[in-house]
Design a protein around this motif. Structure first.
Motif: not given
Length: 212
Positions: A38-40, A30-32, A46-47
């Motif tokens: 979150s990263i995506a 679940s954390i992964l 940012s893009s």
């Protein structure tokens, strides 16, 4: 019999309690998954921010280029065949093009301005200068045509990131030939072409007819 039934019930309750919670493996998975999401999301945000900044920069550059073109067009629209005396006391033709890399001032001419009624020495005519210095295209103006050693043009920056500027013109006697030099001190060209090259490789060519 009663004890056996109680033990069986306790065992069933224990199995149910184990099924209610999460195992360590499930928590890690679940954390992964949450980390990947979150990263995506951060990358996408940012893009979008970078794209917005690029678009804003381009819009600002385009706006400055438009203002530069308008300024040049307005100057040439009001050009007049009036020679001057420069700060060295020498006669200078009404229209002067050098295109000289050693001299940052590459273009000078006289134009109509707003009459300064009641002010000594101010006729409403202006001496205009264009210069390129450290990749900045600037416009200078003098309200006194016949100058003294104290005369100095007041400059305004027009456009940044300029690699080169070439000014060409057409003579009435050769209307199909653009030339980068102008030797006719008694007349004005019938058209002027500005070619501006930016440091990013962009190139803009503009033609302005002269009405004189």
């Amino acid at each position: 019999m009663q004890n056996n039934g109680l033990k069986s019930q306790l065992n069933n309750n224990s199995k149910k309690d184990k099924n209610i919670g999460f195992t360590l493996v499930e928590l890690l998975i679940s954390i992964l998954i949450f980390s990947f999401i979150s990263i995506a999301s951060y990358t996408a945000l940012s893009s979008l921010i970078n794209v917005k900044e690029v678009l804003n920069d381009r819009q600002t550059s385009f706006s400055r280029l438009q203002n530069t073109i308008y300024t040049i067009e307005d100057d040439l629209l009001h050009i007049i065949n009036r020679s001057i005396i420069n700060a060295e006391g020498e006669n200078e033709p009404a229209y002067l093009v050098t295109n000289n890399e050693e001299n940052s001032v590459f273009f000078k001419f006289t134009r109509y301005g707003i009459p300064k009624i009641g002010l000594s020495g101010e006729t409403g005519l202006q001496r205009i200068e264009y210069r390129l210095d450290e990749e900045i295209l600037s416009r200078g103006g003098l309200n006194v045509l016949d100058q003294t050693s104290r005369s100095e043009a007041v400059y305004t920056d027009l456009l940044e990131g300029v690699e080169s500027v070439v000014v060409e013109q057409i003579d009435a006697e050769r209307p199909n030939v653009w030339t980068s030099t102008w030797n006719n001190i008694n007349a004005l060209p019938i058209a002027v072409r500005f070619e501006i090259t930016l440091v990013n490789g962009s190139n803009f060519s503009m033609q302005f007819p002269l009405y004189n």
